[in-house]
Design an enzyme around this catalytic site. Sequence first.
Site, short mmCIF file in Angstrom:
data_model
loop_
_atom_site.label_atom_id
_atom_site.label_comp_id
_atom_site.label_asym_id
_atom_site.label_seq_id
_atom_site.Cartn_x
_atom_site.Cartn_y
_atom_site.Cartn_z
N ASP A 9 0.86 -1.18 0.00
CA ASP A 9 0.00 0.00 0.00
C ASP A 9 0.89 1.24 0.00
O ASP A 9 1.67 1.44 0.93
CB ASP A 9 -0.90 -0.02 1.24
N ASP A 103 -2.87 2.51 -6.10
CA ASP A 103 -1.84 2.57 -5.06
C ASP A 103 -1.75 1.36 -4.15
O ASP A 103 -1.05 1.40 -3.15
CB ASP A 103 -2.05 3.83 -4.21
N GLU A 104 -2.43 0.27 -4.48
CA GLU A 104 -2.30 -0.92 -3.63
C GLU A 104 -2.55 -2.18 -4.44
O GLU A 104 -3.25 -2.18 -5.45
CB GLU A 104 -3.25 -0.86 -2.43
#
Length: 359
Positions: A9, A103-104
Amino acid sequence: MTRKIIHVDMDAFFASVEQRDAPELRGRPVAVGGSSGRGVVAAASYEARRFGVRSAMPSARAIRQCPELVFVRPRFDVYRAVSQQIRAIFHSYTPLVEPLSLDEAYLDVTENLAGLPSATETALEIRRRIREETGLTASAGISYNKFLAKLASDANKPDGQCVIPPGAGEAFVAKLEVGRFHGIGPRTVEKMAGLGIHTGADLRAKELPWLRAHFGKSGEWYHRVARGEDHRAVTPDRVRKSSGSETTYATNLTTPDAVEDGIRAMADDVWAWCERMRSSGRTVTTKIRFADFRTLTRSRSLAEPVGDRETLHAIAVELVRGLYPLPMGVRLLGVTLSNLGPLPDPATPGVQMALDLAR
């Protein structure tokens, strides 16, 4: 075989990209989003979070909580490009990468391509490479299933990692508040509190029939995760079901011309994605939200995927015209394409017939 799952993350991703690219923003409270009217915070730096600024917070409230807050307009093209860099790093360690957002992502490194002996070392190396190649930091959670890995990635943020080894999942979950569990939203947290469930240990104490009676099918999921159990595999290349774009306006749109210009702008955003991904959809949906927050959608499905930008414009505008006359000002517009498939060749007879019908 016990799985080795990593959840990576990125730390305050959008805001961190802005601070990376603008050195004068480093160390300052930064929010990505619109600063006036009905603007909303899309992301907040850790400096801003110390004042209670969070994503999805109205910008006016964020400014009240942090008068020194610096707003930056989002640059999604940059965020997508950085995200692709990061995913390339992931794929150098495993083909089993399941992105959840820009983003993860989950990674199954049970058999990693680099030959590293442990998932912990793999996560450390991935985070090191992200820092060296993008100038950004990431946090990681390592465990034997996806649920625990995601919980662990939040334990030592920012720029840290946490391991939940086999056999330790139930004890780790027991001490957490249920609001920390992925998939349990605010309303369910409130309902659980009314039933005396506040922590993982409280949830673990409830029998499966009781959970089914109060939460339906979700009761089975709650029963498993309270024991640290999750049998879902990391599934790469998840099929995207739709592509959409929507905007909330600082000033209400009050004329048909303004509404149609907005619809075309949203359609342009969607079509840019279609051209980039060589994909399109058979179903066009428009969304309109009035000043009183009443929201209406209208859809049309074709025999073939939409074949060009002009057709998407025509269908989307025609759908919204069906809502005239406007009963009041419009605060939000959106356009979505669903039932996705390959972008068709407009010259094929079947596609041309569908486009003619759409027009």
